[in-house]
Write an enzyme that holds these catalytic residues in place. Sequence first.
Site, PDB file in Angstrom:
ATOM      1  N   HIS A 100       1.046  -1.014  -0.276  1.00  0.00           N
ATOM      2  CA  HIS A 100       0.211   0.783   0.070  1.00  0.00           C
ATOM      3  C   HIS A 100       1.058   1.437   0.116  1.00  0.00           C
ATOM      4  O   HIS A 100       2.094   1.307   0.971  1.00  0.00           O
ATOM      5  CB  HIS A 100      -0.516   0.089   1.378  1.00  0.00           C
ATOM      6  CG  HIS A 100      -1.626  -1.078   1.520  1.00  0.00           C
ATOM      7  ND1 HIS A 100      -1.667  -2.005   2.324  1.00  0.00           N
ATOM      8  CD2 HIS A 100      -2.278  -1.553   1.360  1.00  0.00           C
ATOM      9  CE1 HIS A 100      -2.006  -3.312   2.207  1.00  0.00           C
ATOM     10  NE2 HIS A 100      -3.432  -2.508   1.969  1.00  0.00           N
ATOM     11  N   ASP A 103       2.415   1.867   3.322  1.00  0.00           N
ATOM     12  CA  ASP A 103       3.627   0.776   3.614  1.00  0.00           C
ATOM     13  C   ASP A 103       5.262   1.415   3.204  1.00  0.00           C
ATOM     14  O   ASP A 103       6.014   1.369   3.890  1.00  0.00           O
ATOM     15  CB  ASP A 103       3.394  -0.577   3.310  1.00  0.00           C
ATOM     16  CG  ASP A 103       2.399  -0.782   3.069  1.00  0.00           C
ATOM     17  OD1 ASP A 103       1.199  -0.936   4.314  1.00  0.00           O
ATOM     18  OD2 ASP A 103       1.454  -1.292   2.000  1.00  0.00           O
ATOM     19  N   ASP A 295      -4.054 -13.950  -1.347  1.00  0.00           N
ATOM     20  CA  ASP A 295      -3.313 -13.559  -0.884  1.00  0.00           C
ATOM     21  C   ASP A 295      -3.366 -14.329   0.492  1.00  0.00           C
ATOM     22  O   ASP A 295      -4.098 -15.242   0.643  1.00  0.00           O
ATOM     23  CB  ASP A 295      -3.874 -12.456   0.384  1.00  0.00           C
ATOM     24  CG  ASP A 295      -3.967 -11.457   0.198  1.00  0.00           C
ATOM     25  OD1 ASP A 295      -3.111 -11.167  -1.865  1.00  0.00           O
ATOM     26  OD2 ASP A 295      -3.897 -10.986   0.245  1.00  0.00           O
ATOM     27  N   ASP A 308      -4.314 -13.660   9.933  1.00  0.00           N
ATOM     28  CA  ASP A 308      -3.825 -12.920   9.059  1.00  0.00           C
ATOM     29  C   ASP A 308      -2.337 -14.101   8.843  1.00  0.00           C
ATOM     30  O   ASP A 308      -1.366 -13.919   9.430  1.00  0.00           O
ATOM     31  CB  ASP A 308      -3.340 -12.154   8.754  1.00  0.00           C
ATOM     32  CG  ASP A 308      -3.998 -11.064   7.520  1.00  0.00           C
ATOM     33  OD1 ASP A 308      -4.995 -11.963   6.980  1.00  0.00           O
ATOM     34  OD2 ASP A 308      -3.890 -10.253   7.940  1.00  0.00           O
TER      35      ASP A 308
HETATM   36  C1  XUL Z   1      -7.123  -7.265   4.789  1.00  0.00           C
HETATM   37  C2  XUL Z   1      -6.095  -6.854   3.838  1.00  0.00           C
HETATM   38  C3  XUL Z   1      -4.980  -5.987   3.131  1.00  0.00           C
HETATM   39  C4  XUL Z   1      -5.408  -6.540   1.188  1.00  0.00           C
HETATM   40  C5  XUL Z   1      -5.171  -4.982   0.897  1.00  0.00           C
HETATM   41  O1  XUL Z   1      -7.905  -7.354   5.367  1.00  0.00           O
HETATM   42  O2  XUL Z   1      -5.941  -8.040   3.193  1.00  0.00           O
HETATM   43  O3  XUL Z   1      -4.412  -5.777   3.215  1.00  0.00           O
HETATM   44  O4  XUL Z   1      -4.825  -7.518   0.992  1.00  0.00           O
HETATM   45  O5  XUL Z   1      -5.099  -3.859   0.983  1.00  0.00           O
HETATM   46 CO    CO Z   2      -5.156  -9.256   1.366  1.00  0.00          CO
END
Ligand code: XUL
Ligand code: CO
Length: 435
Positions: A100, A103, A295, A308
């Site tokens: 982002h 970051d 992700d 996460d």
């Molecule tokens: C939040 C998330 C973010 C996105 C990018 O849950 O996953 O970090 O991947 O904005």
């Molecule tokens: Co994400």
Amino acid sequence: MEQIFETGTIAYEGKDSQTPLAFRFYDRDRMVGDKPMKDHLRFSMSYWHTMTGGGDDPFGSATMQRQWDGTADPMALSRKRADAAFEFMTKLGLDYFCFHDVDVSPESDDLARREDNLDRMADVLEEKMAQTGIRLLWGTTNAFSHPRFVHGASTSCNADVFAYAAAQVKKAMDVTHRLGGENYVFWGGREGYETLLNTDTALELDNLGRFLTMAAEYKEKIGFKGQLLIEPKPKEPTKHQYDFDTATVIGFLRKYGLEDHFKINIEANHATLAGHSFEHELNMARINGMLGSIDANQGDPQLGWDTDQFPSDLYMAVAAMIEVLKNGGIAPGGLNFDAKLRRPSMKPDDLFHGYVLGMDTYARALEIAHRILEDGVFEEFVARRYRSWTEGIGRQIRDGAVGFEELAAYARTNPALDQESGRQEYLEGILNRYI
Ligand code: XUL
Ligand code: CO
């Protein structure tokens, strides 16, 4: 350049290695089918969790011990983090990163200053990318942390905030384009609502559609060739997020005529928060031609929020890689480790352990999924299970040759239905043998 991390380069040593920090399964150039592992997996570092995340949670402050702690000047801190990021990726053999805007460069209340910070850090990143060959998987903007986004970004009740969010996306897309980014991600951090008592959902959804249409138009205008991606998440931070899951996003894109401009970035933990399995979300995206990127992380089965975690669940990873292989790969997307260390894992070398865990999990999963598909056991079973659709009445239904009247007449001639077992337990036993 002076080394920031004490940990050295991580090598592939095979599954019997006794070295604490070594790859046991990820052997970047080993061929799996027609491609080396690294091209199947396209691993990426998430800049936010890895370089800026401090381990804070709603009950406590940051715990992470980082070599760049104590660098007070914001630009100097960003530079130090960039040095660390490229050393880290090089030592792990990560070919991609994602970020982002905030970051990599300091946030500012002054938009011109904010953009200038990002430009100056883009100079730094560009040089490091050229030196190392590391590439940008995707860029994005953070339009959820700053208090100006308290009511949402493109779905804010305040049109000035919509404009501000547009300025941020425009700039982040410019920089992603400049750095040769292969994708650009939209995660609707606060694009949702808390209560219908104060919310015009119809206007907010139309505005989200308008915003993404403008983004697609801007992309064309600047000649950015990357793939635009939407990352669904059902809740957190808002109670109801508009981009709930893959099916919801696909319906939304079709309503606003955006389905040719966007694909989906699927996050494992977001899938489970939506009450789905990760592979369900991947499958829904794949069968609709919308699987864009991943992700790679995992949630905790007992916790109802986005933890996460680095992926360690081999069953989940195998199921995911089956979908990726059936998709013909994930490029131009990749596997971005949107994953963070547990708060007590505060030492710098824990970062290496997290990534080695995730990369080895997916390398092993890739090999297992490849063998499963090569042997074709499940596919053969599925083909046989649906064989009634390849001939006779099934074929006629699919060809549109019959309607309700013909089917009613047919059903009357065929009272004794012959049902076969779905054999789930038998199939799960076969899967276990591969793992
Ligand atoms: C939040 C998330 C973010 C996105 C990018 O849950 O996953 O970090 O991947 O904005
Ligand atoms: Co994400």
